[in-house]
Design an enzyme around this catalytic site. Structure first.
Site, PDB file in Angstrom:
ATOM      1  N   MET A  30       0.838  -1.208   0.000  1.00 52.65           N
ATOM      2  CA  MET A  30       0.000   0.000   0.000  1.00 52.65           C
ATOM      3  C   MET A  30       0.871   1.256   0.000  1.00 52.65           C
ATOM      4  SD  MET A  30      -3.424  -0.926   2.032  1.00 52.65           S
ATOM      5  CE  MET A  30      -2.820  -0.675   3.680  1.00 52.65           C
ATOM      6  N   GLY A  31       2.159   1.095  -0.277  1.00 54.83           N
ATOM      7  CA  GLY A  31       3.027   2.261  -0.382  1.00 54.83           C
ATOM      8  C   GLY A  31       3.536   2.746   0.966  1.00 54.83           C
ATOM      9  N   GLU A  35      11.891  -0.161   4.991  1.00 52.78           N
ATOM     10  CA  GLU A  35      12.820  -1.299   4.854  1.00 52.78           C
ATOM     11  C   GLU A  35      12.098  -2.656   4.830  1.00 52.78           C
ATOM     12  OE1 GLU A  35      16.089  -2.034   4.263  1.00 52.78           O
ATOM     13  OE2 GLU A  35      16.166   0.040   3.621  1.00 52.78           O
ATOM     14  N   GLY A  36      10.953  -2.752   5.484  1.00 52.42           N
ATOM     15  CA  GLY A  36      10.187  -4.005   5.456  1.00 52.42           C
ATOM     16  C   GLY A  36       9.782  -4.338   4.029  1.00 52.42           C
ATOM     17  N   HIS A  37       9.160  -3.345   3.355  1.00 52.04           N
ATOM     18  CA  HIS A  37       8.764  -3.539   1.958  1.00 52.04           C
ATOM     19  C   HIS A  37       9.999  -3.798   1.083  1.00 52.04           C
ATOM     20  CE1 HIS A  37       5.540  -0.591   3.366  1.00 52.04           C
ATOM     21  NE2 HIS A  37       4.826  -1.637   3.016  1.00 52.04           N
ATOM     22  N   SER A 185       6.439  -0.276  10.076  1.00 51.69           N
ATOM     23  CA  SER A 185       5.068  -0.198   9.581  1.00 51.69           C
ATOM     24  C   SER A 185       4.841   1.204   9.031  1.00 51.69           C
ATOM     25  CB  SER A 185       4.084  -0.438  10.732  1.00 51.69           C
ATOM     26  OG  SER A 185       2.786  -0.008  10.376  1.00 51.69           O
TER      27      SER A 185
HETATM   28  P1  AMP Z   1       1.454  -3.022   3.418  1.00 50.74           P
HETATM   29  O1  AMP Z   1       2.006  -1.940   2.574  1.00 50.74           O
HETATM   30  O2  AMP Z   1       1.359  -2.680   4.873  1.00 50.74           O
HETATM   31  O3  AMP Z   1       0.162  -3.610   2.865  1.00 50.74           O
HETATM   32  O4  AMP Z   1       2.515  -4.213   3.360  1.00 50.74           O
HETATM   33  C1  AMP Z   1       2.906  -4.760   2.139  1.00 50.74           C
HETATM   34  C2  AMP Z   1       3.750  -5.977   2.391  1.00 50.74           C
HETATM   35  O5  AMP Z   1       4.916  -5.611   3.129  1.00 50.74           O
HETATM   36  C3  AMP Z   1       3.019  -7.053   3.209  1.00 50.74           C
HETATM   37  O6  AMP Z   1       3.358  -8.333   2.697  1.00 50.74           O
HETATM   38  C4  AMP Z   1       3.595  -6.852   4.589  1.00 50.74           C
HETATM   39  O7  AMP Z   1       3.568  -8.009   5.380  1.00 50.74           O
HETATM   40  C5  AMP Z   1       5.022  -6.443   4.262  1.00 50.74           C
HETATM   41  N1  AMP Z   1       5.600  -5.729   5.403  1.00 50.74           N
HETATM   42  C6  AMP Z   1       5.126  -4.609   6.000  1.00 50.74           C
HETATM   43  N2  AMP Z   1       5.888  -4.287   7.069  1.00 50.74           N
HETATM   44  C7  AMP Z   1       6.856  -5.244   7.153  1.00 50.74           C
HETATM   45  C8  AMP Z   1       7.937  -5.492   8.038  1.00 50.74           C
HETATM   46  N3  AMP Z   1       8.185  -4.699   9.065  1.00 50.74           N
HETATM   47  N4  AMP Z   1       8.717  -6.564   7.812  1.00 50.74           N
HETATM   48  C9  AMP Z   1       8.469  -7.397   6.766  1.00 50.74           C
HETATM   49  N5  AMP Z   1       7.473  -7.221   5.893  1.00 50.74           N
HETATM   50  C10 AMP Z   1       6.670  -6.159   6.077  1.00 50.74           C
END
Ligand code: AMP
Length: 280
Positions: A30-31, A35-37, A185
């Protein structure tokens, strides 16, 4: 790196790559990339020939009183970060292109969506499963990368793909944390400096449980007592849930005998954060 907003263009681009025998990797997001993404994009880069990242704040997975309107939208900096991490194509469609009419179709996964975030956010996983299916139909990836930060989402999407013979390999990727332990997050941006400090309580609670488990504690009651006491000692935190569930079925367990997940959702002010720890 290419920025694509049109549905036909992403279909054609992926189709062409498939015809050339290339492995198409997909990272749905979702943008507000962090670093997680980026860890997901880097992993996809290692394993695939064409890496597509979607950036789409999906309205159907937000509840009426949730943060859809104020969710951070930072497309320009996201594109720069995605490119640096090795992404070939950012797919950022308009909401009107994805949902040109009221959708009458929903993808629903039973049982696995009943507890944890499914209980706190009714309809959330229907929104997620439907948009993931829709994006898979457009992007037609061989592999899709999901973070274990959203553990329930990973299990639900994996099961959906298995049940519907979607033919996309779901690759789980490790949860990435800040140096002090806070799980990365996009919603961390909402936290005030005081809430940011207080938010560390999630990691502290999980760490305590981890140590206790390492010392031989397997009782869910005892592990959860430790976690709840830690969370409740932080005045700025309000617990939504703290549960110990089976890593596959997501059903609550009495004791850790097979891999289990300690899953938390905690409010800091208006911001709801989730975190988890896998115990095996
Ligand atoms: P989102 O943008 O929140 O929908 O997340 C997109 C993808 O990134 C999803 O598969 C999440 O699980 C992953 N993601 C988000 N935060 C983290 C994180 N801290 N560590 C690993 N993956 C993450």
């Amino acid at each position: 790196m290419k920025l694509v907003t049109e549905l036909d263009e992403i279909r054609n681009l992926s189709e062409k790559a498939r015809c050339e025998g290339k492995v198409v990797g997909f990272v749905p997001t979702m943008g507000a990339l962090h670093e997680g993404h980026l860890s997901l994009i880097r992993r996809a880069r290692q394993e695939c020939d064409l890496v597509i990242t979607s950036i789409f704040v999906n309205p159907t997975q937000f509840g009426p009183n949730e943060d859809y309107a104020r969710y951070p939208r930072t497309l320009e900096s996201d594109c720069a970060l995605a490119e640096k991490a090795g992404c070939d194509v950012v797919f950022a469609p308009e909401v009107e292109a994805i949902y040109p009419r009221e959708p009458l179709t929903k993808v629903h996964v039973d049982k696995l969506t009943e507890g944890l975030c499914g209980r706190s956010r009714p309809g959330h996983f229907d929104g997620v499963c439907t948009v993931v299916t829709l994006l898979f139909n457009l992007v037609r990836p061989h592999k899709a990368y999901f973070g274990l930060k959203d553990y329930q989402q990973y299990v639900v999407v994996k099961r959906m793909c298995a049940d519907l013979h979607v033919g996309v390999e779901i690759v789980p990727c490790p949860l990435v944390r800040e140096p002090d332990g806070l799980a990365l997050s996009s919603r961390n941006k909402y936290l005030s400096p005081e809430e940011r400090k207080a938010a560390l309580v999630l990691f502290r609670a999980l760490e305590k449980a981890k140590k206790a488990h390492q010392s031989g504690e397997t009782s869910a009651q005892n592990l959860l007592k430790l976690v709840r006491e830690t969370l409740e000692a932080e005045p700025l935190a309000r617990v939504d849930y703290a549960e110990l569930v089976d890593a596959e079925t997501l059903e609550p367990v009495q004791a850790v005998q097979r891999p289990a997940v300690l899953a938390l959702a905690v409010y800091l002010g208006d911001t709801r954060l989730i975190d988890n720890l896998i115990l095996d």
